[in-house]
Design a protein around this motif. Structure first.
Motif, mmCIF file in Angstrom:
data_model
loop_
_atom_site.group_PDB
_atom_site.id
_atom_site.type_symbol
_atom_site.label_atom_id
_atom_site.label_comp_id
_atom_site.label_asym_id
_atom_site.label_seq_id
_atom_site.Cartn_x
_atom_site.Cartn_y
_atom_site.Cartn_z
ATOM 1 N N LEU A 165 6.772 8.874 -5.458
ATOM 2 C CA LEU A 165 7.021 7.939 -4.364
ATOM 3 C C LEU A 165 6.166 8.220 -3.141
ATOM 4 O O LEU A 165 5.944 7.320 -2.323
ATOM 5 C CB LEU A 165 8.502 7.982 -3.983
ATOM 6 C CG LEU A 165 9.459 7.435 -5.046
ATOM 7 C CD1 LEU A 165 10.903 7.689 -4.655
ATOM 8 C CD2 LEU A 165 9.218 5.949 -5.259
ATOM 9 N N ALA A 166 5.681 9.436 -2.987
ATOM 10 C CA ALA A 166 4.835 9.754 -1.832
ATOM 11 C C ALA A 166 3.415 9.227 -2.004
ATOM 12 O O ALA A 166 2.803 8.747 -1.054
ATOM 13 C CB ALA A 166 4.813 11.264 -1.607
ATOM 14 N N THR A 167 2.905 9.290 -3.237
ATOM 15 C CA THR A 167 1.505 8.921 -3.477
ATOM 16 C C THR A 167 1.335 7.638 -4.267
ATOM 17 O O THR A 167 0.250 7.051 -4.275
ATOM 18 C CB THR A 167 0.789 10.051 -4.234
ATOM 19 O OG1 THR A 167 1.381 10.185 -5.546
ATOM 20 C CG2 THR A 167 0.902 11.371 -3.483
ATOM 21 N N GLY A 168 2.387 7.204 -4.957
ATOM 22 C CA GLY A 168 2.270 6.039 -5.827
ATOM 23 C C GLY A 168 1.617 6.341 -7.157
ATOM 24 O O GLY A 168 1.372 5.432 -7.957
ATOM 25 N N ARG A 169 1.340 7.612 -7.430
ATOM 26 C CA ARG A 169 0.634 8.012 -8.649
ATOM 27 C C ARG A 169 1.589 8.037 -9.839
ATOM 28 O O ARG A 169 2.728 8.499 -9.741
ATOM 29 C CB ARG A 169 0.001 9.388 -8.440
ATOM 30 C CG ARG A 169 -0.844 9.892 -9.610
ATOM 31 C CD ARG A 169 -1.592 11.154 -9.213
ATOM 32 N NE ARG A 169 -0.673 12.200 -8.799
ATOM 33 C CZ ARG A 169 -0.164 13.121 -9.620
ATOM 34 N NH1 ARG A 169 -0.487 13.093 -10.910
ATOM 35 N NH2 ARG A 169 0.646 14.056 -9.155
#
Length: 470
Positions: A165-169
């Motif tokens: 959720l922090a990077t979308g990775r």
């Protein structure tokens, strides 16, 4: 409400009403209290838009590392004939997403699927790792002649995806088509005229995480639940379906199931739809919440507890069984317009009213994919709303605050101009989503203040003006 008895768990009700026909009211995300009054409603602008899997979860803030309660749901359009026939019925159309909202009803995150897959309405889980684990689907072109279908057909593949959720990775994925033979499906590939030539062989509808990196995956159209090793991707065991690793005691078999969950002591819960369009001569059974006990020595599944409805319900699709904090069970009846709460001991098909504590029928033909009970404290970022009208020699002031769970009473102020509202002219206990307060004051300017249980002012509305000429 058809039943309301003492002993229910604390919390509000979370549903996302929609209809395959004409919706009563609007689609959207809806929190209700036990009396059926709205607590918070986020309506959608079109009946072709739906929300699903609306619930409370814990979100870990990637910056602070702290967790906070949030609301999450899927939003998009479902393939519902006759409007949409390009995909199997109930499949998500492209363009959907998942939302995460904080306790002030502000958007925190919007989550999308990866690799050309569409976010699926069936499951969206937040993990302690700061990730989101969800289902995604995509039609994959395939020659279906070996399965009795057309040469130029397609199969609706399902994939488990996990996004940071922090990077979308994308940090993890597991593909159903790579691990499960579609030949085991209980749905024929021969007649695809109503689904754009796309075969819904799997219809994966839930994921759950267990200890040691286990994943529990429910595939409705396989009549099977799979235990998957997250580390290796291999299926550790299969419950139900054509290649079940377990035999079944009386009443333990399930069909078209939804919402498979790990429970303590080697138990698995689910919603057993159990009915409608059963191939292989299987006998139709009543829809019910079901908790199975798995014996890994004898590889046998037995019924631990069951939860039947009175009157009998036959839900062809959807549904869920939720464990509550006090040991009760909350059942969303899927395609049947009900939700219910039972004492944990449950009942049997012959005693369906036993241990029933709470039961509600939704209006019209409205249904909710799942229904939940959970505790929630909402403090809206926006102000309360006020309106006023004349009623003979009196004024009636209407007060509401969409989503506030702390408001217990309303205070009404009035004055001759917007800057002189120091006089309290009315006070009333909150009596539902909107509270009417009658006052002899003529204003013509009014304002309402929301009060918490101790009498402290939470927030005031904008100033509104009474027009006695209207």
């Amino acid at each position: 409400m058809t039943t309301r008895k003492p002993g229910t768990a604390p919390g509000n009700i979370f549903v996302a009403p929609y209809s395959a026909g004409t919706v009563a009211g609007q689609t959207g995300s809806l929190i209700l209290d036990d009396s059926g009054d709205p607590v918070w409603f986020r309506p959608l602008p079109s009946a072709n838009l739906q929300n699903a899997d609306f619930k409370v979860q814990s979100y870990r803030n990637p910056k602070t590392g702290r967790t906070q309660p949030v609301l999450t749901w899927w939003q998009g359009t479902l393939a519902i004939p006759p409007t949409y026939t390009n995909l199997p019925s109930g499949a998500p159309e492209p363009g959907g997403c998942y939302y995460i909202y904080d306790s002030h009803y502000r958007l925190l995150k919007t989550v999308f699927a990866r690799h050309g897959f569409s976010p699926d309405e069936h499951e969206f889980l937040l993990t302690r790792r700061g990730t989101a684990l969800f289902l995604a689907s995509k039609p994959v072109p395939m020659d279906l002649t070996r399965y009795g279908g057309p040469k130029n057909g397609a199969i609706l593949d399902s994939q488990i995806q996990e996004v940071d959720l922090a990077t979308g990775r994308l940090v993890f994925s597991w593909d159903m088509l790579e691990h499960v033979d579609p030949a085991d499906s209980k749905v024929s590939a021969s007649d695809l005229s109503s689904s754009g030539g796309v075969w819904d062989a799997y219809h994966v509808n839930s994921i759950d995480e267990g200890p040691g990196g286990q994943l529990l995956v429910s595939a409705r159209d396989m009549w099977a639940v799979y235990n998957v090793s997250r580390k290796t991707g291999k299926i550790r065991w299969q419950l139900g379906g054509k290649k079940s690793d377990f035999s079944f005691a009386r009443n333990a078999k399930f069909f078209w199931q939804h919402d498979a969950r790990f429970r303590p002591r080697h138990e698995i819960s689910m919603f057993d739809d159990g009915c409608c369009d059963l191939p292989d001569g299987a006998p139709e059974q009543k829809s019910h919440g079901l908790i199975l006990k798995l014996d890994f020595r004898s590889h046998r599944a037995t019924v631990a507890r069951a939860f039947y409805h009175d009157p009998t319900l036959f839900s062809a699709t959807q549904g869920n069984t939720q464990a509550l904090s006090n040991g009760n069970e909350f059942i969303g009846w899927g395609q049947s317009p009900y939700y219910s709460e039972y004492a944990g001991a449950g009942n049997s098909e012959h005693t369906p009213s036993r241990n029933l504590l709470y039961d509600v029928r939704m209006p019209g033909s409205n249904i909710s994919y799942r229904a939940f009970r959970d505790t929630w404290v909402g403090t809206p970022y926006y102000r309360p709303a006020a309106a006023v009208r004349a009623s003979g020699p009196h004024s009636v002031v209407y007060a509401s605050w969409n989503g506030s769970t702390r408001t217990r009473a309303w205070q009404v102020l009035a004055g001759p101009n917007p800057r002189s509202l120091s006089v309290v002219v009315g006070h009333a206990r909150r009596t539902g989503f909107e509270t009417a307060v009658t006052t002899p004051a003529h204003g013509p300017y009014f304002q309402v203040r929301a009060l918490e249980a101790a009498g402290k002012v939470l927030r005031a509305s904008k100033v509104v003006k009474l027009d006695r000429t209207a």
